[in-house]
Design an enzyme around this catalytic site. Structure first.
Site, PDB file in Angstrom:
ATOM      1  N   PRO A  38      33.737  65.943  39.684  1.00  0.00           N
ATOM      2  CA  PRO A  38      32.573  66.938  39.868  1.00  0.00           C
ATOM      3  C   PRO A  38      31.882  67.006  38.620  1.00  0.00           C
ATOM      4  O   PRO A  38      32.550  66.896  37.549  1.00  0.00           O
ATOM      5  CB  PRO A  38      33.305  68.230  40.248  1.00  0.00           C
ATOM      6  CG  PRO A  38      34.622  68.360  39.950  1.00  0.00           C
ATOM      7  CD  PRO A  38      35.056  66.936  39.921  1.00  0.00           C
ATOM      8  N   TYR A  55      12.905  62.361  40.338  1.00  0.00           N
ATOM      9  CA  TYR A  55      13.487  62.491  41.647  1.00  0.00           C
ATOM     10  C   TYR A  55      12.621  63.216  42.462  1.00  0.00           C
ATOM     11  O   TYR A  55      12.987  63.379  43.613  1.00  0.00           O
ATOM     12  CB  TYR A  55      14.924  63.275  41.537  1.00  0.00           C
ATOM     13  CG  TYR A  55      15.693  62.425  40.743  1.00  0.00           C
ATOM     14  CD1 TYR A  55      16.095  60.996  40.730  1.00  0.00           C
ATOM     15  CD2 TYR A  55      16.567  63.078  39.533  1.00  0.00           C
ATOM     16  CE1 TYR A  55      17.196  60.650  39.978  1.00  0.00           C
ATOM     17  CE2 TYR A  55      17.320  62.611  38.862  1.00  0.00           C
ATOM     18  CZ  TYR A  55      17.733  61.267  39.065  1.00  0.00           C
ATOM     19  OH  TYR A  55      18.742  60.664  38.497  1.00  0.00           O
ATOM     20  N   ARG A  79      14.193  65.705  35.717  1.00  0.00           N
ATOM     21  CA  ARG A  79      14.422  65.480  37.107  1.00  0.00           C
ATOM     22  C   ARG A  79      13.143  65.641  38.116  1.00  0.00           C
ATOM     23  O   ARG A  79      13.045  64.997  39.031  1.00  0.00           O
ATOM     24  CB  ARG A  79      15.725  66.667  37.515  1.00  0.00           C
ATOM     25  CG  ARG A  79      16.897  66.351  37.014  1.00  0.00           C
ATOM     26  CD  ARG A  79      18.079  67.262  37.412  1.00  0.00           C
ATOM     27  NE  ARG A  79      18.448  66.849  38.879  1.00  0.00           N
ATOM     28  CZ  ARG A  79      17.966  67.641  39.976  1.00  0.00           C
ATOM     29  NH1 ARG A  79      17.270  68.929  39.873  1.00  0.00           N
ATOM     30  NH2 ARG A  79      18.378  67.231  41.075  1.00  0.00           N
ATOM     31  N   CYS A  98       1.381  64.121  27.960  1.00  0.00           N
ATOM     32  CA  CYS A  98       0.195  63.461  28.384  1.00  0.00           C
ATOM     33  C   CYS A  98       0.552  62.346  29.603  1.00  0.00           C
ATOM     34  O   CYS A  98       0.462  61.086  29.454  1.00  0.00           O
ATOM     35  CB  CYS A  98      -0.532  62.649  27.253  1.00  0.00           C
ATOM     36  SG  CYS A  98      -1.334  63.750  26.085  1.00  0.00           S
ATOM     37  N   GLU A  99       1.026  63.120  30.783  1.00  0.00           N
ATOM     38  CA  GLU A  99       1.208  62.423  31.921  1.00  0.00           C
ATOM     39  C   GLU A  99       0.984  63.307  33.086  1.00  0.00           C
ATOM     40  O   GLU A  99       1.482  64.528  33.043  1.00  0.00           O
ATOM     41  CB  GLU A  99       2.760  61.960  32.054  1.00  0.00           C
ATOM     42  CG  GLU A  99       3.272  60.824  30.842  1.00  0.00           C
ATOM     43  CD  GLU A  99       3.065  59.609  31.210  1.00  0.00           C
ATOM     44  OE1 GLU A  99       2.665  59.267  32.435  1.00  0.00           O
ATOM     45  OE2 GLU A  99       3.265  58.684  30.412  1.00  0.00           O
TER      46      GLU A  99
END
Length: 421
Positions: free
Chosen positions: A276, A318, A314, A346-347
């Site tokens: 885990p 995703y 993330r 800058c995205e």
């Protein structure tokens, strides 16, 4: 359960107000709770207390040395997937006999590093890797324990980018040809076959895929023993999910997961290994951030914060969700309004959430991204030449910086301008 709660109107990590950490360390900053880490690890150990076992923390989830040392002090083994992670596990005081080396692309230099430093087992992912390890072991006069990772072709029903147990995934050897591969492994010098490895994916919130995969592992164990192999260990992977949304049904508990293992393979007399990561460290951390601007847009309002996709990848990678909460507790019945929470990179992909409901906020206010302890800092980068985010570990009423924020000078010092420029 975690140890991030409101006290006296302020969000705390254990007994430390997050506002204090922000004032002393700055934002953005990752904050981890030692009490949550130890509690979650203990739940997995308890879930397997009916048999010989080793709980190996998945280093890829969070590789900070302080976190690894805390886990090691609890008796954890380590599951590593690179030479760098192996070095981190050793630096945290983990002995080689508690380190399992996984990963589809182990290099010869990484194999040599682990053989020289000590290793519990290599989890073999392919025939070429198996032959390369055999040749290296012979050249070093060593015999190394191995388990072969089988791909059970089980759909874990998780995100396509973190599914690992279907036939189209790059991981493991098809279970249909595993007896043939085990026969070759037994014949190769320098290798000692000790077990079977399987891992079907991450962020699983349903136990049925585990049942299906482990039933196949049980059948394979019996078949391999009939073939003459001494199968004494079963590495059953990890992947148990966490509640990223507090308003959703909670995923299964470790004790329930442990019962699935017992029902499927408990009669085989094997030592059980599990790996885990997210379920131990995910809810043990938050990303603390400051509001830079509140910007009114065309039909929507933007909350521009100082955390960005390079700090927490993330959501961009995703489409993942993290609950976003104010550090100053909202008054009971406070009016909520929708914000698109975005970072300064800058995205357009530097967007954490769209239309998230928050109370009135202003520039300088603090917010926290919950459940950010796993696959947060480890996936961070310096995109847009933004310094890597620092990390803090809290224990009770005190905290320590366990990775400092680099200065611009430290970032620049890693580059070299050739003499001819």
């Amino acid at each position: 359960m975690d140890h991030f709660n409101y006290k006296d109107g302020q969000l705390h990590a254990e007994d430390v107000p997050l506002s204090r950490i922000a004032a002393e360390v700055g934002t953005p900053v990752y904050v981890y709770s030692a009490a949550t880490l130890t509690r979650h690890f203990g739940l997995f150990r308890q879930a397997l207390d009916w048999t010989d076992h080793l709980v190996c923390f998945a280093v890829k989830a969070n590789s900070n040395l302080a976190v690894l040392k805390l886990m090691a002090d609890q008796g954890a083994g380590m599951d590593v997937v690179s030479g760098g992670e192996y070095a981190r596990a050793k630096a945290a005081g983990v002995p080689g006999e508690r380190i399992v080396f996984s990963g589809v692309g182990k290099t010869v230099s990484e194999m040599r590093q682990a053989i020289e430093g000590g290793i519990r087992q290599f989890n073999i992912e392919s025939e070429p890797e198996m032959r390369a390890l055999s040749a290296l072991a012979v050249s070093m006069g060593a015999e190394v324990p191995v388990a072969i990772r089988v791909n059970p072709d089980v759909d874990a029903k998780t995100h396509e980018k973190i599914a690992t147990g279907k036939s189209e995934n790059k991981f493991g050897i098809p279970i249909a040809k595993s007896r043939q591969v085990y026969a070759e492994a037994a014949a190769l010098p320098g290798l000692k076959v000790v077990g079977i490895d399987v891992h079907i994916g991450s962020q699983l919130t349903d136990l049925d895929p585990y049942r299906a995969a482990y039933a196949k592992v049980a059948d394979l164990t019996r078949a391999l023993r009939a073939d003459g192999h001494d199968i004494t260990r079963l590495d059953l992977g990890g992947g148990l999910g966490i509640p990223y949304r507090r308003d959703n049904n909670a995923p299964p508990l470790p004790i329930e997961y442990g019962q699935v293992i017992r029902d499927a393979v408990g009669d085989l007399g094997c030592e059980i290994e599990i790996e885990p990561g997210r379920n131990i460290v995910g809810n043990a951390g938050v990303l603390l951030s400051s509001v830079i601007y509140v910007k009114e847009g065309e039909g929507r309002d933007f909350l521009i914060v100082d955390a960005a996709m390079n700090d927490l990848l993330r959501p961009a990678m995703y489409g993942a969700h993290h609950d976003i909460v104010p550090v100053r507790e909202a008054a009971l019945g406070a009016e909520l309004r929708p914000f698109d929470v975005v970072g300064p990179v800058c995205e357009s992909g530097d967007t954490f959430q769209k239309g998230t409901q928050l109370p009135s906020v202003a520039a300088g206010d603090l917010i926290a991204f919950r459940s950010a302890g796993a696959y947060g800092a480890v996936m961070a980068s310096e995109y847009n030449s933004r310094p890597l985010v620092p990390e803090v570990l809290v224990s009770g009423d005190h905290f320590a910086v366990i990775r400092a924020r680099p200065t611009f000078e430290e970032m620049l010092s890693r580059d070299t301008i050739p003499e001819w420029l």
